[in-house]
Motif scaffolding. Structure first.
Motif, PDB file in Angstrom:
ATOM      1  N   ILE A   1     -11.662  26.030 -11.222  1.00  0.00           N
ATOM      2  CA  ILE A   1     -10.831  24.966 -11.775  1.00  0.00           C
ATOM      3  C   ILE A   1      -9.911  25.582 -12.807  1.00  0.00           C
ATOM      4  O   ILE A   1     -10.329  26.434 -13.598  1.00  0.00           O
ATOM      5  CB  ILE A   1     -11.689  23.848 -12.413  1.00  0.00           C
ATOM      6  CG1 ILE A   1     -12.439  23.079 -11.329  1.00  0.00           C
ATOM      7  CG2 ILE A   1     -10.821  22.906 -13.249  1.00  0.00           C
ATOM      8  CD1 ILE A   1     -13.273  21.931 -11.835  1.00  0.00           C
ATOM      9  N   TYR A   2      -8.653  25.140 -12.786  1.00  0.00           N
ATOM     10  CA  TYR A   2      -7.710  25.645 -13.785  1.00  0.00           C
ATOM     11  C   TYR A   2      -6.843  24.516 -14.322  1.00  0.00           C
ATOM     12  O   TYR A   2      -6.525  23.566 -13.628  1.00  0.00           O
ATOM     13  CB  TYR A   2      -6.864  26.794 -13.226  1.00  0.00           C
ATOM     14  CG  TYR A   2      -6.049  26.476 -12.000  1.00  0.00           C
ATOM     15  CD1 TYR A   2      -4.696  26.162 -12.109  1.00  0.00           C
ATOM     16  CD2 TYR A   2      -6.617  26.503 -10.719  1.00  0.00           C
ATOM     17  CE1 TYR A   2      -3.929  25.888 -10.985  1.00  0.00           C
ATOM     18  CE2 TYR A   2      -5.860  26.231  -9.584  1.00  0.00           C
ATOM     19  CZ  TYR A   2      -4.517  25.931  -9.729  1.00  0.00           C
ATOM     20  OH  TYR A   2      -3.774  25.660  -8.612  1.00  0.00           O
ATOM     21  N   LEU A   3      -6.522  24.634 -15.617  1.00  0.00           N
ATOM     22  CA  LEU A   3      -5.730  23.634 -16.311  1.00  0.00           C
ATOM     23  C   LEU A   3      -5.049  24.273 -17.512  1.00  0.00           C
ATOM     24  O   LEU A   3      -5.362  25.411 -17.877  1.00  0.00           O
ATOM     25  CB  LEU A   3      -6.584  22.447 -16.746  1.00  0.00           C
ATOM     26  CG  LEU A   3      -7.650  22.704 -17.808  1.00  0.00           C
ATOM     27  CD1 LEU A   3      -7.934  21.403 -18.551  1.00  0.00           C
ATOM     28  CD2 LEU A   3      -8.931  23.210 -17.177  1.00  0.00           C
ATOM     29  N   HIS A   4      -4.149  23.550 -18.118  1.00  0.00           N
ATOM     30  CA  HIS A   4      -3.357  24.074 -19.220  1.00  0.00           C
ATOM     31  C   HIS A   4      -4.105  24.063 -20.554  1.00  0.00           C
ATOM     32  O   HIS A   4      -4.217  25.080 -21.215  1.00  0.00           O
ATOM     33  CB  HIS A   4      -2.055  23.266 -19.326  1.00  0.00           C
ATOM     34  CG  HIS A   4      -1.179  23.684 -20.462  1.00  0.00           C
ATOM     35  ND1 HIS A   4      -0.501  24.882 -20.483  1.00  0.00           N
ATOM     36  CD2 HIS A   4      -0.883  23.062 -21.635  1.00  0.00           C
ATOM     37  CE1 HIS A   4       0.181  24.980 -21.609  1.00  0.00           C
ATOM     38  NE2 HIS A   4      -0.026  23.894 -22.324  1.00  0.00           N
TER      39      HIS A   4
ATOM     40  N   ASP B   1     -17.838  27.534 -10.708  1.00  0.00           N
ATOM     41  CA  ASP B   1     -18.108  28.958 -10.907  1.00  0.00           C
ATOM     42  C   ASP B   1     -17.182  29.589 -11.941  1.00  0.00           C
ATOM     43  O   ASP B   1     -17.591  30.459 -12.706  1.00  0.00           O
ATOM     44  CB  ASP B   1     -17.964  29.706  -9.574  1.00  0.00           C
ATOM     45  CG  ASP B   1     -18.945  29.183  -8.546  1.00  0.00           C
ATOM     46  OD1 ASP B   1     -20.150  29.395  -8.740  1.00  0.00           O
ATOM     47  OD2 ASP B   1     -18.504  28.539  -7.572  1.00  0.00           O
ATOM     48  N   ILE B   2     -15.918  29.171 -11.928  1.00  0.00           N
ATOM     49  CA  ILE B   2     -14.930  29.741 -12.845  1.00  0.00           C
ATOM     50  C   ILE B   2     -14.058  28.611 -13.386  1.00  0.00           C
ATOM     51  O   ILE B   2     -13.589  27.762 -12.640  1.00  0.00           O
ATOM     52  CB  ILE B   2     -14.040  30.788 -12.137  1.00  0.00           C
ATOM     53  CG1 ILE B   2     -14.896  31.939 -11.579  1.00  0.00           C
ATOM     54  CG2 ILE B   2     -12.986  31.339 -13.095  1.00  0.00           C
ATOM     55  CD1 ILE B   2     -14.118  32.944 -10.749  1.00  0.00           C
ATOM     56  N   LEU B   3     -13.843  28.622 -14.707  1.00  0.00           N
ATOM     57  CA  LEU B   3     -12.965  27.666 -15.370  1.00  0.00           C
ATOM     58  C   LEU B   3     -11.908  28.465 -16.119  1.00  0.00           C
ATOM     59  O   LEU B   3     -12.235  29.296 -16.969  1.00  0.00           O
ATOM     60  CB  LEU B   3     -13.766  26.785 -16.341  1.00  0.00           C
ATOM     61  CG  LEU B   3     -12.983  25.788 -17.174  1.00  0.00           C
ATOM     62  CD1 LEU B   3     -12.267  24.770 -16.288  1.00  0.00           C
ATOM     63  CD2 LEU B   3     -13.910  25.081 -18.156  1.00  0.00           C
ATOM     64  N   LEU B   4     -10.638  28.238 -15.770  1.00  0.00           N
ATOM     65  CA  LEU B   4      -9.520  28.962 -16.380  1.00  0.00           C
ATOM     66  C   LEU B   4      -8.625  27.979 -17.129  1.00  0.00           C
ATOM     67  O   LEU B   4      -8.331  26.902 -16.621  1.00  0.00           O
ATOM     68  CB  LEU B   4      -8.691  29.673 -15.302  1.00  0.00           C
ATOM     69  CG  LEU B   4      -9.450  30.626 -14.393  1.00  0.00           C
ATOM     70  CD1 LEU B   4      -8.559  31.087 -13.256  1.00  0.00           C
ATOM     71  CD2 LEU B   4      -9.989  31.802 -15.179  1.00  0.00           C
ATOM     72  N   PHE B   5      -8.207  28.372 -18.318  1.00  0.00           N
ATOM     73  CA  PHE B   5      -7.302  27.528 -19.083  1.00  0.00           C
ATOM     74  C   PHE B   5      -6.454  28.417 -19.985  1.00  0.00           C
ATOM     75  O   PHE B   5      -6.699  29.606 -20.127  1.00  0.00           O
ATOM     76  CB  PHE B   5      -8.051  26.471 -19.892  1.00  0.00           C
ATOM     77  CG  PHE B   5      -9.130  27.017 -20.786  1.00  0.00           C
ATOM     78  CD1 PHE B   5      -8.881  27.234 -22.128  1.00  0.00           C
ATOM     79  CD2 PHE B   5     -10.395  27.291 -20.284  1.00  0.00           C
ATOM     80  CE1 PHE B   5      -9.880  27.731 -22.951  1.00  0.00           C
ATOM     81  CE2 PHE B   5     -11.395  27.787 -21.106  1.00  0.00           C
ATOM     82  CZ  PHE B   5     -11.136  28.014 -22.441  1.00  0.00           C
TER      83      PHE B   5
ATOM     84  N   ASN C   1     -10.157  31.839 -21.403  1.00  0.00           N
ATOM     85  CA  ASN C   1      -8.914  31.401 -22.012  1.00  0.00           C
ATOM     86  C   ASN C   1      -7.926  32.521 -21.745  1.00  0.00           C
ATOM     87  O   ASN C   1      -8.000  33.578 -22.350  1.00  0.00           O
ATOM     88  CB  ASN C   1      -9.111  31.189 -23.506  1.00  0.00           C
ATOM     89  CG  ASN C   1      -7.833  30.804 -24.198  1.00  0.00           C
ATOM     90  OD1 ASN C   1      -6.748  30.915 -23.650  1.00  0.00           O
ATOM     91  ND2 ASN C   1      -7.955  30.359 -25.427  1.00  0.00           N
ATOM     92  N   ALA C   2      -7.016  32.292 -20.833  1.00  0.00           N
ATOM     93  CA  ALA C   2      -6.094  33.343 -20.410  1.00  0.00           C
ATOM     94  C   ALA C   2      -4.846  33.426 -21.265  1.00  0.00           C
ATOM     95  O   ALA C   2      -3.920  34.148 -20.932  1.00  0.00           O
ATOM     96  CB  ALA C   2      -5.714  33.123 -18.946  1.00  0.00           C
TER      97      ALA C   2
ATOM     98  N   LEU D   1      -5.767  20.938 -12.311  1.00  0.00           N
ATOM     99  CA  LEU D   1      -5.826  19.679 -13.053  1.00  0.00           C
ATOM    100  C   LEU D   1      -4.600  19.565 -13.946  1.00  0.00           C
ATOM    101  O   LEU D   1      -4.040  20.568 -14.391  1.00  0.00           O
ATOM    102  CB  LEU D   1      -7.096  19.616 -13.904  1.00  0.00           C
ATOM    103  CG  LEU D   1      -8.411  19.675 -13.140  1.00  0.00           C
ATOM    104  CD1 LEU D   1      -9.583  19.704 -14.120  1.00  0.00           C
ATOM    105  CD2 LEU D   1      -8.536  18.515 -12.183  1.00  0.00           C
ATOM    106  N   ASP D   2      -4.201  18.345 -14.229  1.00  0.00           N
ATOM    107  CA  ASP D   2      -3.066  18.068 -15.095  1.00  0.00           C
ATOM    108  C   ASP D   2      -3.597  17.568 -16.432  1.00  0.00           C
ATOM    109  O   ASP D   2      -3.977  16.407 -16.561  1.00  0.00           O
ATOM    110  CB  ASP D   2      -2.161  17.023 -14.439  1.00  0.00           C
ATOM    111  CG  ASP D   2      -0.978  16.639 -15.306  1.00  0.00           C
ATOM    112  OD1 ASP D   2      -0.746  17.287 -16.349  1.00  0.00           O
ATOM    113  OD2 ASP D   2      -0.280  15.677 -14.933  1.00  0.00           O
ATOM    114  N   SER D   3      -3.630  18.453 -17.418  1.00  0.00           N
ATOM    115  CA  SER D   3      -4.161  18.056 -18.730  1.00  0.00           C
ATOM    116  C   SER D   3      -3.140  17.312 -19.583  1.00  0.00           C
ATOM    117  O   SER D   3      -3.424  16.934 -20.710  1.00  0.00           O
ATOM    118  CB  SER D   3      -4.695  19.278 -19.488  1.00  0.00           C
ATOM    119  OG  SER D   3      -3.689  20.239 -19.684  1.00  0.00           O
ATOM    120  N   MET D   4      -1.976  17.059 -19.038  1.00  0.00           N
ATOM    121  CA  MET D   4      -0.979  16.233 -19.723  1.00  0.00           C
ATOM    122  C   MET D   4      -1.019  14.793 -19.213  1.00  0.00           C
ATOM    123  O   MET D   4      -0.264  13.952 -19.687  1.00  0.00           O
ATOM    124  CB  MET D   4       0.424  16.802 -19.513  1.00  0.00           C
ATOM    125  CG  MET D   4       0.653  18.125 -20.221  1.00  0.00           C
ATOM    126  SD  MET D   4       0.403  18.038 -22.007  1.00  0.00           S
ATOM    127  CE  MET D   4       1.762  16.993 -22.492  1.00  0.00           C
ATOM    128  N   ALA D   5      -1.886  14.515 -18.261  1.00  0.00           N
ATOM    129  CA  ALA D   5      -1.919  13.204 -17.604  1.00  0.00           C
ATOM    130  C   ALA D   5      -1.997  12.048 -18.581  1.00  0.00           C
ATOM    131  O   ALA D   5      -1.222  11.109 -18.500  1.00  0.00           O
ATOM    132  CB  ALA D   5      -3.091  13.140 -16.623  1.00  0.00           C
TER     133      ALA D   5
END
Length: 154
Positions: free
Chosen positions: A60-63, A90-94, A120-121, A16-20
């Motif tokens: 799902i991953y996003l900034h 199942d997994i959310l990475l940000f 939160n990586a 996903l683009d969290s700067m959109a």
């Protein structure tokens, strides 16, 4: 272009683009980011598509932080995002966590929004333009045995 789906070894990876939406507003001093209605609508459709429904896991991953305990440190459309992915991922990475090394592993958000693994990586860039560590996450059968390894880039 976003959301972007890659199916690898039977797992759905959705970027996903969290700067959109954030670039179209007056920038603030906060680290909020935004997904925007169009991207969220497309994500909803994608989650119910045959390409994703047949996958073993949905990652799902996003900034930017989708959720955070600190005011003004989560997506501007966090609640709308939650409604789209709750109980479906199942997994959310940000990331976007420019704090000192080691803090990122404390900031886990497991079971928020009924998502078993929310990590939160951290960030690959630290404060004062210093290189930050990279966090590798190796999920196991049970979350308590997930392995998190920090790799120092300096």
């Amino acid at each position: 272009m976003f959301p972007k789906l890659d199916v690898i070894d039977g797992n759905a990876y959705i970027a996903l683009d969290s700067m959109a939406g954030a670039l179209k507003r007056t920038m603030t001093f906060f680290a909020q980011g935004k997904l925007g209605k169009k991207q969220l609508d497309n994500l909803h459709k994608l989650l119910y598509s045959p390409a994703v429904i047949g996958c073993n896991q949905i990652i799902i991953y996003l900034h930017h932080h989708p959720m955070d305990y600190r005011p003004f440190m989560q997506l501007l459309d966090s609640e709308e995002f939650r409604k789209v992915i709750e109980n479906k991922v199942d997994i959310l990475l940000f990331g976007h966590f420019h704090e000192k090394e080691g803090d990122a592993d404390v900031k886990n958000f497991h079971d928020m929004w009924n998502i078993p693994r929310c990590y939160n990586a951290g960030s690959s860039t630290g404060k004062d333009n210093k290189q930050g560590p990279i966090m590798l996450i190796n999920p196991s059968e049970e979350r308590r045995y997930d392995e998190m390894i920090f790799i120092d880039q300096s």
